[in-house]
Design an enzyme around this catalytic site. Structure first.
Site, PDB file in Angstrom:
ATOM      1  N   GLY A  73      28.056  -1.858 -48.228  1.00 33.23           N
ATOM      2  CA  GLY A  73      28.683  -0.582 -48.550  1.00 33.23           C
ATOM      3  C   GLY A  73      27.921   0.654 -48.107  1.00 33.23           C
ATOM      4  O   GLY A  73      28.099   1.728 -48.679  1.00 33.23           O
TER       5      GLY A  73
ATOM      6  N   HIS B 187      34.253  -0.081 -36.432  1.00 32.45           N
ATOM      7  CA  HIS B 187      33.804  -1.265 -35.700  1.00 32.45           C
ATOM      8  C   HIS B 187      32.466  -0.952 -35.033  1.00 32.45           C
ATOM      9  O   HIS B 187      32.318   0.126 -34.430  1.00 32.45           O
ATOM     10  CB  HIS B 187      34.851  -1.646 -34.644  1.00 32.45           C
ATOM     11  CG  HIS B 187      34.509  -2.898 -33.912  1.00 32.45           C
ATOM     12  ND1 HIS B 187      34.695  -4.148 -34.470  1.00 32.45           N
ATOM     13  CD2 HIS B 187      33.947  -3.100 -32.691  1.00 32.45           C
ATOM     14  CE1 HIS B 187      34.275  -5.055 -33.611  1.00 32.45           C
ATOM     15  NE2 HIS B 187      33.824  -4.460 -32.531  1.00 32.45           N
TER      16      HIS B 187
ATOM     17  N   ASP C 199      41.052  -4.868 -34.160  1.00 38.25           N
ATOM     18  CA  ASP C 199      40.323  -3.850 -33.391  1.00 38.25           C
ATOM     19  C   ASP C 199      41.118  -3.222 -32.243  1.00 38.25           C
ATOM     20  O   ASP C 199      40.535  -2.814 -31.241  1.00 38.25           O
ATOM     21  CB  ASP C 199      39.031  -4.467 -32.793  1.00 38.25           C
ATOM     22  CG  ASP C 199      38.157  -5.090 -33.864  1.00 38.25           C
ATOM     23  OD1 ASP C 199      38.125  -4.544 -34.976  1.00 38.25           O
ATOM     24  OD2 ASP C 199      37.520  -6.115 -33.580  1.00 38.25           O
TER      25      ASP C 199
HETATM   26  C1  GRF Z   1      29.376  -2.156 -40.340  1.00 37.69           C
HETATM   27  O1  GRF Z   1      28.535  -2.446 -39.253  1.00 37.69           O
HETATM   28  C2  GRF Z   1      30.803  -2.069 -39.890  1.00 37.69           C
HETATM   29  O2  GRF Z   1      30.955  -1.590 -38.603  1.00 37.69           O
HETATM   30  C3  GRF Z   1      31.238  -3.488 -39.935  1.00 37.69           C
HETATM   31  O3  GRF Z   1      30.590  -4.022 -41.074  1.00 37.69           O
HETATM   32  C4  GRF Z   1      29.407  -3.281 -41.342  1.00 37.69           C
HETATM   33  C5  GRF Z   1      29.483  -2.827 -42.754  1.00 37.69           C
HETATM   34  O4  GRF Z   1      28.295  -2.278 -43.218  1.00 37.69           O
HETATM   35  N1  GRF Z   1      32.666  -3.598 -39.897  1.00 37.69           N
HETATM   36  P1  GRF Z   1      28.222  -1.603 -44.652  1.00 37.69           P
HETATM   37  O5  GRF Z   1      28.741  -2.622 -45.657  1.00 37.69           O
HETATM   38  O6  GRF Z   1      29.054  -0.373 -44.635  1.00 37.69           O
HETATM   39  O7  GRF Z   1      26.762  -1.323 -44.893  1.00 37.69           O
END
Ligand code: GRF
Length: 206
Positions: A12, A111, A152
């Protein structure tokens, strides 16, 4: 104020970046996070939501007899919270077609690569950064895009590049990209709100 919901399965940090942006940054006075949904009871994002006093709920697939009931539970939470925009932030499931229809062009995803490169089924987390290293490209980055029925492939809202050096490991790239994500996700939300809700008030734009 635009009402945001965040769907996340993991740490998160993007959720935190969005929350910080409405508390102190580019989303101040524009949007607020009213709901956090996770499909993973152990996800740290739920802890973050509690600390921020944001309503959070865990909706796990295994608690429902089929996808339909699972998706209905998510949909109901979004409706009850009168959510305007849904932000996927490390959410590891596809969004149901019916939810996509109702929230058409109101669901965003982030992404960790420069789409359309390094996207699609199976391209998530470390797989993305490993593919980037393997391809030997000089740049990667982050992309915020609208969510549609394919992985995506929805319209791109904002991208940010990061430089890659020859010695970078997938872990190094992940770190750089995550920093870029935290910058562009709030900016992309702002852009969508300004273009969609405030200025043109027209959902057919995207
Ligand atoms: C991020 O790298 C996002 O691009 C991908 O999952 C990761 C989530 O990270 N879809 P976080 O949970 O927001 O730290």
């Amino acid at each position: 104020m635009i009402r945001l919901a965040i769907l996340a399965s993991g740490g998160g940090s993007n959720m935190q970046a969005i929350v910080d942006a409405y508390k102190f940054g580019v989303l101040k006075g524009l949007a607020e996070v009213v709901l956090v949904i996770s499909n993973n009871a152990n996800a740290f994002v739920l802890e973050r939501a509690r600390k921020e006093n944001i309503k959070s709920v865990c909706i796990e697939r295994k608690s429902f007899k089929d996808d339909e009931f699972f998706n209905k539970a998510i949909f109901t939470k979004l409706q009850v919270a009168s959510v305007d925009l849904v932000c996927l932030a490390g959410y590891m499931r596809m969004i149901d077609k019916e939810i996509l229809k109702v929230y058409n062009r109101r669901i965003l995803n982030i992404h960790p690569a420069l789409l359309p490169k390094f996207g699609g089924k199976g391209m998530y987390g470390h797989f993305v950064h490993e593919a980037v290293v393997k391809a030997g490209v000089k740049k990667s980055g982050a992309t915020v895009h609208f969510v549609n029925e394919e992985y995506d492939s929805g319209k791109i809202i904002l991208q940010k590049e990061v430089e890659i050096s020859k010695s970078d490991t997938p872990g190094d790239i992940a770190k750089k990209v995550l920093e870029a994500e935290h910058k562009i996700y709030p900016q992309a939300i702002k852009k969508v709100i300004e273009e969609k809700f405030e200025v043109k008030n027209d959902f057919s734009l995207y």
